[in-house]
Design a protein around this motif. Structure first.
Motif, PDB file in Angstrom:
ATOM      1  N   GLU A  20       0.829  -1.207   0.000  1.00 51.90           N
ATOM      2  CA  GLU A  20       0.000   0.000   0.000  1.00 51.90           C
ATOM      3  C   GLU A  20       0.862   1.254   0.000  1.00 51.90           C
ATOM      4  O   GLU A  20       0.581   2.223  -0.721  1.00 51.90           O
ATOM      5  N   MET A  21       1.919   1.249   0.797  1.00 51.28           N
ATOM      6  CA  MET A  21       2.815   2.403   0.817  1.00 51.28           C
ATOM      7  C   MET A  21       3.534   2.543  -0.514  1.00 51.28           C
ATOM      8  O   MET A  21       3.686   3.652  -1.042  1.00 51.28           O
ATOM      9  N   ARG A  22       3.993   1.422  -1.071  1.00 53.83           N
ATOM     10  CA  ARG A  22       4.678   1.467  -2.367  1.00 53.83           C
ATOM     11  C   ARG A  22       3.770   2.059  -3.436  1.00 53.83           C
ATOM     12  O   ARG A  22       4.208   2.900  -4.247  1.00 53.83           O
ATOM     13  N   ALA A  23       2.505   1.643  -3.468  1.00 58.10           N
ATOM     14  CA  ALA A  23       1.558   2.166  -4.456  1.00 58.10           C
ATOM     15  C   ALA A  23       1.331   3.670  -4.251  1.00 58.10           C
ATOM     16  O   ALA A  23       1.219   4.428  -5.228  1.00 58.10           O
ATOM     17  N   ALA A  24       1.277   4.102  -2.998  1.00 63.77           N
ATOM     18  CA  ALA A  24       1.115   5.536  -2.717  1.00 63.77           C
ATOM     19  C   ALA A  24       2.326   6.324  -3.207  1.00 63.77           C
ATOM     20  O   ALA A  24       2.192   7.411  -3.782  1.00 63.77           O
ATOM     21  N   TYR A  25       3.527   5.788  -2.987  1.00 62.96           N
ATOM     22  CA  TYR A  25       4.736   6.450  -3.481  1.00 62.96           C
ATOM     23  C   TYR A  25       4.728   6.542  -5.006  1.00 62.96           C
ATOM     24  O   TYR A  25       5.150   7.548  -5.577  1.00 62.96           O
ATOM     25  N   GLU A  26       4.246   5.493  -5.656  1.00 64.61           N
ATOM     26  CA  GLU A  26       4.210   5.514  -7.120  1.00 64.61           C
ATOM     27  C   GLU A  26       3.278   6.618  -7.626  1.00 64.61           C
ATOM     28  O   GLU A  26       3.597   7.331  -8.581  1.00 64.61           O
ATOM     29  N   PHE A  27       2.130   6.772  -6.971  1.00 60.12           N
ATOM     30  CA  PHE A  27       1.209   7.854  -7.331  1.00 60.12           C
ATOM     31  C   PHE A  27       1.881   9.209  -7.136  1.00 60.12           C
ATOM     32  O   PHE A  27       1.798  10.103  -7.983  1.00 60.12           O
ATOM     33  N   ARG A  28       2.562   9.379  -6.008  1.00 60.46           N
ATOM     34  CA  ARG A  28       3.212  10.648  -5.711  1.00 60.46           C
ATOM     35  C   ARG A  28       4.358  10.915  -6.697  1.00 60.46           C
ATOM     36  O   ARG A  28       4.572  12.060  -7.106  1.00 60.46           O
ATOM     37  N   ARG A  29       5.096   9.858  -7.022  1.00 59.49           N
ATOM     38  CA  ARG A  29       6.162  10.021  -8.015  1.00 59.49           C
ATOM     39  C   ARG A  29       5.601  10.571  -9.311  1.00 59.49           C
ATOM     40  O   ARG A  29       6.128  11.536  -9.883  1.00 59.49           O
ATOM     41  N   ASP A  30       4.521   9.964  -9.800  1.00 58.58           N
ATOM     42  CA  ASP A  30       3.934  10.401 -11.065  1.00 58.58           C
ATOM     43  C   ASP A  30       3.424  11.834 -10.980  1.00 58.58           C
ATOM     44  O   ASP A  30       3.584  12.621 -11.928  1.00 58.58           O
ATOM     45  N   LEU A  31       2.835  12.178  -9.832  1.00 55.83           N
ATOM     46  CA  LEU A  31       2.329  13.538  -9.636  1.00 55.83           C
ATOM     47  C   LEU A  31       3.471  14.545  -9.702  1.00 55.83           C
ATOM     48  O   LEU A  31       3.374  15.575 -10.385  1.00 55.83           O
ATOM     49  N   LEU A  32       4.567  14.243  -9.002  1.00 52.31           N
ATOM     50  CA  LEU A  32       5.687  15.180  -8.943  1.00 52.31           C
ATOM     51  C   LEU A  32       6.390  15.285 -10.291  1.00 52.31           C
ATOM     52  O   LEU A  32       6.724  16.399 -10.736  1.00 52.31           O
ATOM     53  N   VAL A  33       6.618  14.166 -10.942  1.00 49.14           N
ATOM     54  CA  VAL A  33       7.283  14.189 -12.245  1.00 49.14           C
ATOM     55  C   VAL A  33       6.461  14.978 -13.257  1.00 49.14           C
ATOM     56  O   VAL A  33       6.987  15.822 -13.992  1.00 49.14           O
ATOM     57  N   LYS A  34       5.158  14.741 -13.281  1.00 44.90           N
ATOM     58  CA  LYS A  34       4.294  15.456 -14.219  1.00 44.90           C
ATOM     59  C   LYS A  34       4.290  16.953 -13.923  1.00 44.90           C
ATOM     60  O   LYS A  34       4.389  17.788 -14.829  1.00 44.90           O
ATOM     61  N   GLY A  35       4.193  17.301 -12.649  1.00 45.77           N
ATOM     62  CA  GLY A  35       4.152  18.712 -12.284  1.00 45.77           C
ATOM     63  C   GLY A  35       5.436  19.442 -12.611  1.00 45.77           C
ATOM     64  O   GLY A  35       5.419  20.542 -13.182  1.00 45.77           O
TER      65      GLY A  35
END
Length: 392
Positions: free
Chosen positions: A293-308
């Motif tokens: 669950e934490m890994r999946a949350a980090y993946e979402f955050r990674r994508d958010l930050l990279v896109k931004g």
């Protein structure tokens, strides 16, 4: 001993750049500034409840005394089971594993055991800031092998062999890598193994981000042919299990090396905390769903930050394979000095990040931003950086 002589012993060792930025950010907060911290790599999640419960039960039951220096027998067994299951490493946990108060201390034991005055430790960079300092604390010399952003910071045998000398004793590899987020490919792992076998070197492999991986297979170098007897595998609980404050790690090594590492442990910290080790046992033996669950949350955050960040002119931000960081190229901003850019961001955008130069040669022209924080903070940080860049 005169103060000047004490200072001279540590002249080549700098304070940790990441802690320096944390301290400055805290100072600005104390002055009333609203600082968003993307500098550190500490998970913002609480330790999963079943792990905390194990520690509390141990404390409540009076399990607060010394343990064997090598570690609790049941935790050693659990680490051995984990290494066989996840890493294809067959070790004798009673003779080849040492449980340590943090993976950082496991690395320190490894360096102190394998290196001495006059020896050299080969470290591909960018890499974690403490590796060169550990070599120098052992009286050895770190030899840095800069990777290039032009090929995605990929490691080659040629790069390693170009920097070998008769004094080289070991290579230190971080897989997955902090700060780039790279996961070693099969070819890269074999390049490291080939150099170690052909030149009779040890390999220390820091695998603390193993469970924070978004793509690519995790390869433990010790599992490659001919590497079990010349590799020290270091791992821990801080990143994957959100247990940074527990300070718990471990190292698996050839039996003769492990025996010497145990001496260093006995004469420095003695053993890891008793109730902390019980928490580690709960982490390895308990449910693993919170880790995913934490890994999946980090993946979402990674994508958010990279896109931004990628939407901000002048910034180039590849998506990392693993770990908790985006390693962003700032060359297009007109400021190639990451330290100056980091200071400017902290002053103008009130966002704390780490200069890529802190991670050694190859990190120039980059900054590291951690996504080990909540979605709202990441979104606001991107907005602040965007606004500051527009003003610039």
């Amino acid at each position: 001993m005169p103060v000047s002589r004490v200072a001279s012993r540590f002249a080549g060792i700098e304070k940790s750049p990441t802690y320096a930025i944390l301290d400055l950010a805290a100072e600005l907060r104390a002055q009333g500034e609203s600082i968003l911290d993307l500098n550190g790599g500490e998970p913002d999640f609480d330790t999963p409840g079943h792990i905390t419960a194990e520690g509390i039960e141990a404390l409540s039951g009076g399990f607060t005394h010394y343990t064997p220096s090598r570690g609790l027998p049941e935790l050693l067994t659990a680490v051995g089971d984990k290494l066989l299951r996840d890493n294809d490493l067959a070790v004798d946990p009673a003779r080849q594993v040492v449980v340590t108060p943090s993976a950082k201390h496991a690395l320190f034991l490894s360096v102190m055991t394998l290196l001495g005055p006059g020896d050299e430790l080969l470290v591909p960079t960018p890499s974690w800031v403490s590796y060169p300092a550990m070599a120098r604390l052992a009286g050895a010399e770190p030899v840095l092998a800069p990777l290039s952003a032009d090929n995605g910071f990929r490691l080659t045998r040629q790069l390693l062999e170009q920097r070998l000398t008769p004094r080289t004793r070991a290579l230190l590899i971080n897989n997955p890598n902090n700060p780039t987020g790279n996961v070693l490919t099969a070819d890269e792992a074999e390049a490291v193994a080939g150099v170690a076998r052909d030149h009779d070197l040890f390999v220390i492999t820091d695998e603390i981000y193993e469970k924070v991986r978004f793509r690519g297979e995790h390869l433990s170098i010790a599992a490659l042919p001919g590497m079990a007897d010349r590799t020290v595998t270091v791992n821990g609980f801080s990143k994957g299990y959100a247990m940074t404050g527990w300070r718990l790690g471990y190292a698996a090594a050839p039996e003769d090396v492990s025996a010497q590492m145990l001496k260093v442990q006995q004469h420095t910290v003695g053993c890891a905390g008793s109730f902390v080790q019980r928490g580690g046992l709960g982490a390895l033996r308990g449910p693993q769903e919170p880790v995913e669950e934490m890994r999946a949350a980090y993946e979402f955050r990674r994508d958010l930050l990279v896109k931004g960040l990628s939407g901000i002119p002048g910034l180039v931000c590849p998506s990392p394979d693993a770990a908790l960081y985006v390693f962003c190229d700032i060359g297009g901003t007109g400021c190639a000095d990451p330290t100056a850019f980091t200071s400017w961001l902290l002053r103008e955008a009130k966002v704390a990040v780490t200069p890529g130069s802190a991670f050694g040669p190859g990190g120039e022209r980059h900054i590291r931003l951690a996504f080990a924080t909540d979605e709202q903070t990441l979104r606001e940080a991107v907005d602040r950086i965007h606004s500051a860049m527009e003003r610039l």
